[in-house]
Design a protein around this motif. Structure first.
Motif, PDB file in Angstrom:
ATOM      1  N   SER A   1     -23.605  -7.606  36.827  1.00  0.00           N
ATOM      2  CA  SER A   1     -22.253  -8.117  36.917  1.00  0.00           C
ATOM      3  C   SER A   1     -21.957  -7.986  38.319  1.00  0.00           C
ATOM      4  N   GLY A   2     -22.151  -9.288  39.094  1.00  0.00           N
ATOM      5  CA  GLY A   2     -21.850  -9.402  40.507  1.00  0.00           C
ATOM      6  C   GLY A   2     -22.962  -8.653  41.312  1.00  0.00           C
ATOM      7  N   GLN A   3     -22.574  -7.567  42.045  1.00  0.00           N
ATOM      8  CA  GLN A   3     -23.427  -7.034  42.773  1.00  0.00           C
ATOM      9  C   GLN A   3     -23.962  -5.676  42.148  1.00  0.00           C
ATOM     10  N   VAL A   4     -23.654  -5.481  40.752  1.00  0.00           N
ATOM     11  CA  VAL A   4     -23.912  -4.293  40.180  1.00  0.00           C
ATOM     12  C   VAL A   4     -24.890  -4.469  39.065  1.00  0.00           C
ATOM     13  N   VAL A   5     -25.986  -3.679  39.012  1.00  0.00           N
ATOM     14  CA  VAL A   5     -27.072  -4.032  37.891  1.00  0.00           C
ATOM     15  C   VAL A   5     -26.938  -2.596  37.182  1.00  0.00           C
ATOM     16  N   ARG A   6     -26.931  -2.632  35.679  1.00  0.00           N
ATOM     17  CA  ARG A   6     -26.654  -1.685  34.839  1.00  0.00           C
ATOM     18  C   ARG A   6     -27.989  -1.663  33.752  1.00  0.00           C
ATOM     19  N   PHE A   7     -28.385  -0.482  33.664  1.00  0.00           N
ATOM     20  CA  PHE A   7     -29.725  -0.387  32.814  1.00  0.00           C
ATOM     21  C   PHE A   7     -29.935   1.020  32.358  1.00  0.00           C
ATOM     22  N   VAL A   8     -30.885   1.196  31.256  1.00  0.00           N
ATOM     23  CA  VAL A   8     -30.922   2.619  31.001  1.00  0.00           C
ATOM     24  C   VAL A   8     -32.574   2.958  31.364  1.00  0.00           C
ATOM     25  N   ASP A   9     -32.795   3.806  32.240  1.00  0.00           N
ATOM     26  CA  ASP A   9     -34.257   4.164  32.718  1.00  0.00           C
ATOM     27  C   ASP A   9     -34.729   4.979  31.669  1.00  0.00           C
ATOM     28  N   SER A  10     -35.935   4.667  30.812  1.00  0.00           N
ATOM     29  CA  SER A  10     -36.483   5.576  29.836  1.00  0.00           C
ATOM     30  C   SER A  10     -37.645   6.283  30.334  1.00  0.00           C
ATOM     31  N   GLY A  11     -37.793   6.076  31.889  1.00  0.00           N
ATOM     32  CA  GLY A  11     -39.004   6.749  32.605  1.00  0.00           C
ATOM     33  C   GLY A  11     -38.254   7.651  33.656  1.00  0.00           C
ATOM     34  N   PHE A  12     -37.302   8.337  33.747  1.00  0.00           N
ATOM     35  CA  PHE A  12     -36.792   8.866  34.800  1.00  0.00           C
ATOM     36  C   PHE A  12     -37.404  10.081  34.965  1.00  0.00           C
ATOM     37  N   VAL A  13     -37.756  10.316  36.471  1.00  0.00           N
ATOM     38  CA  VAL A  13     -38.595  11.582  36.711  1.00  0.00           C
ATOM     39  C   VAL A  13     -37.555  12.577  37.683  1.00  0.00           C
ATOM     40  N   SER A  14     -37.257  12.074  38.599  1.00  0.00           N
ATOM     41  CA  SER A  14     -36.123  12.810  39.518  1.00  0.00           C
ATOM     42  C   SER A  14     -35.317  11.963  40.098  1.00  0.00           C
ATOM     43  N   ASP A  15     -34.061  12.434  40.748  1.00  0.00           N
ATOM     44  CA  ASP A  15     -33.258  11.579  41.482  1.00  0.00           C
ATOM     45  C   ASP A  15     -33.956  10.761  42.632  1.00  0.00           C
ATOM     46  N   GLU A  16     -34.855  11.625  43.287  1.00  0.00           N
ATOM     47  CA  GLU A  16     -35.848  11.158  44.499  1.00  0.00           C
ATOM     48  C   GLU A  16     -36.755   9.954  43.964  1.00  0.00           C
ATOM     49  N   ASP A  17     -37.441  10.103  42.909  1.00  0.00           N
ATOM     50  CA  ASP A  17     -38.261   9.240  42.364  1.00  0.00           C
ATOM     51  C   ASP A  17     -37.532   7.853  42.092  1.00  0.00           C
ATOM     52  N   LEU A  18     -36.261   7.797  41.451  1.00  0.00           N
ATOM     53  CA  LEU A  18     -35.586   6.865  40.988  1.00  0.00           C
ATOM     54  C   LEU A  18     -35.131   6.174  42.303  1.00  0.00           C
ATOM     55  N   ALA A  19     -34.724   6.913  43.417  1.00  0.00           N
ATOM     56  CA  ALA A  19     -34.417   6.182  44.770  1.00  0.00           C
ATOM     57  C   ALA A  19     -35.493   5.436  45.140  1.00  0.00           C
ATOM     58  N   GLN A  20     -36.584   5.909  45.047  1.00  0.00           N
ATOM     59  CA  GLN A  20     -37.830   5.143  45.698  1.00  0.00           C
ATOM     60  C   GLN A  20     -38.348   4.032  44.982  1.00  0.00           C
ATOM     61  N   ARG A  21     -37.821   4.109  43.409  1.00  0.00           N
ATOM     62  CA  ARG A  21     -38.298   2.903  42.754  1.00  0.00           C
ATOM     63  C   ARG A  21     -37.170   1.915  42.852  1.00  0.00           C
ATOM     64  N   LEU A  22     -35.892   2.243  43.120  1.00  0.00           N
ATOM     65  CA  LEU A  22     -34.681   1.150  43.258  1.00  0.00           C
ATOM     66  C   LEU A  22     -35.158   0.739  44.710  1.00  0.00           C
ATOM     67  N   SER A  23     -35.499   1.281  45.807  1.00  0.00           N
ATOM     68  CA  SER A  23     -35.610   0.820  46.971  1.00  0.00           C
ATOM     69  C   SER A  23     -36.860  -0.314  46.866  1.00  0.00           C
ATOM     70  N   ALA A  24     -37.923   0.030  46.077  1.00  0.00           N
ATOM     71  CA  ALA A  24     -38.790  -0.963  46.049  1.00  0.00           C
ATOM     72  C   ALA A  24     -38.587  -1.998  45.231  1.00  0.00           C
ATOM     73  N   GLN A  25     -37.497  -2.011  44.307  1.00  0.00           N
ATOM     74  CA  GLN A  25     -37.222  -3.064  43.608  1.00  0.00           C
ATOM     75  C   GLN A  25     -36.132  -3.881  44.338  1.00  0.00           C
ATOM     76  N   PHE A  26     -35.282  -3.463  44.968  1.00  0.00           N
ATOM     77  CA  PHE A  26     -34.076  -4.228  45.466  1.00  0.00           C
ATOM     78  C   PHE A  26     -34.017  -4.226  47.199  1.00  0.00           C
ATOM     79  N   GLY A  27     -34.804  -3.325  47.677  1.00  0.00           N
ATOM     80  CA  GLY A  27     -34.574  -3.107  49.092  1.00  0.00           C
ATOM     81  C   GLY A  27     -33.492  -2.074  49.634  1.00  0.00           C
ATOM     82  N   ARG A  28     -32.553  -2.567  50.265  1.00  0.00           N
ATOM     83  CA  ARG A  28     -31.339  -1.623  50.519  1.00  0.00           C
ATOM     84  C   ARG A  28     -30.539  -1.602  49.340  1.00  0.00           C
ATOM     85  N   ILE A  29     -29.719  -0.611  48.981  1.00  0.00           N
ATOM     86  CA  ILE A  29     -28.751  -0.664  48.154  1.00  0.00           C
ATOM     87  C   ILE A  29     -27.631   0.321  48.413  1.00  0.00           C
ATOM     88  N   GLU A  30     -26.468   0.023  48.105  1.00  0.00           N
ATOM     89  CA  GLU A  30     -25.313   0.420  48.615  1.00  0.00           C
ATOM     90  C   GLU A  30     -25.013   2.057  47.927  1.00  0.00           C
TER      91      GLU A  30
END
Length: 295
Positions: free
Chosen positions: A245-274
């Motif tokens: 929706s616009g600049q927002v992406v929503r999903f359910v992560d079924s492989g969550f490990v930690s906030d740090e791991d998620l941040a790394q995966r989001l960075s690899a997927q999208f580059g910079r995030i707000e």
């Protein structure tokens, strides 16, 4: 294991009701079998207690091949389904008197306690009971002989909230001494005592695991990107039902490990995030996410 099933299959006409289902229920577990209507849950439960014979695969229940369960094992196994037929001409009192004769381990004091707590009228005929009262009568009847294994197929379906609470209270009072295998859509109610979860889809067990591990790996994620053009079109397989929706992406992560791991995966997927938020899910919310993704 109290139950060990390996690649159970059952076919009706041209429909594979159960297709290679495997599951393991440890002693003392409260094991929830969840999934959509038609996923094969009821057929699986019926094969485990020898109401239906599997076309292939095998299962042991209390250490015995499920196809060879005898009276000795059935004195330790209870099965309750919302569709069970009761001897309708009997009164509640006659119903309990009848069942007492079959079970040497029958606990009269527990029976009386359950009947009192569940408000079962002794002189009422079974055909005059409401659906909720019938379920409570069956539950009291099976708990009174202190089964080692209690198999429940949608026991809470169609019950009003007060009756559901009374039924659950009866279950919880014996949870320490009875292994419970339950199929239910009332996930909010059963989450409080569930220890293990198996998710069934199209006749197969997709996964089974302790509920703590399941809850730990599921998160609802909301990601805000710096610009619309940063939104990707391909997503990892563990990201269920992604929505943009616009600049927002929503999903359910079924492989969550930690906030740090998620941040790394989001960075690899999208580059910079707000901004990114990851919120834990209830068992009901996890089930809904899985069902939505399956569609």
């Amino acid at each position: 294991m109290i139950i060990q099933a390996t690649t159970l299959s059952k076919r009706f006409s041209r429909h594979d009701a159960v297709d290679g289902a495997s599951l393991s229920v440890p002693p003392g577990a409260a094991y929830a079998l969840i999934g959509a209507n038609g996923a094969g849950k009821t057929t699986t439960l019926k094969m485990l207690v020898n109401i239906l014979t599997p076309d292939s695969g095998s299962a042991t229940v209390l250490g015995v091949d499920s196809r060879r369960l005898t009276y000795r094992e059935f004195q330790r196994i209870a099965f309750v389904s919302e569709n069970h037929q009761l001897p309708e001409r009997l009164t509640v009192e006659q119903y309990f008197a009848y069942w007492r004769t079959f079970y040497p381990r029958w606990d009269r004091a527990l029976e009386q306690d359950l009947r009192k707590r569940l408000h079962l009228p002794p002189e009422r005929r079974l055909d005059k009971l409401s659906h909720g009262m019938r379920i409570k009568t069956m539950l009291a009847g099976v708990l009174a002989f202190r089964p080692s294994l209690l198999v429940l197929d949608e026991p809470l379906s169609g019950l009003d909230p007060l009756v559901r609470d009374e039924v659950l209270e009866g279950l919880l009072r014996q949870a320490d001494e009875t292994t419970i295998l339950i199929s239910s859509h009332e996930l909010t109610e059963i989450e409080s005592f569930t220890t293990h979860v198996a998710y069934m889809e199209k006749g197969r067990i997709v996964f089974e695991e302790p509920i703590e591990r399941l809850a730990a790996r599921f998160r609802e994620v909301n990601v805000t990107l710096p610009r619309v053009s940063a939104v990707a079109r391909e997503y990892p397989g563990t990201w269920l039902s992604p929505e943009v929706s616009g600049q927002v992406v929503r999903f359910v992560d079924s492989g969550f490990v930690s906030d740090e791991d998620l941040a790394q995966r989001l960075s690899a997927q999208f580059g910079r995030i707000e901004n990114a938020e990851a919120t834990p899910l209830t068992l009901r919310e996890i089930s809904k996410a899985l069902l939505r993704a399956a569609r």
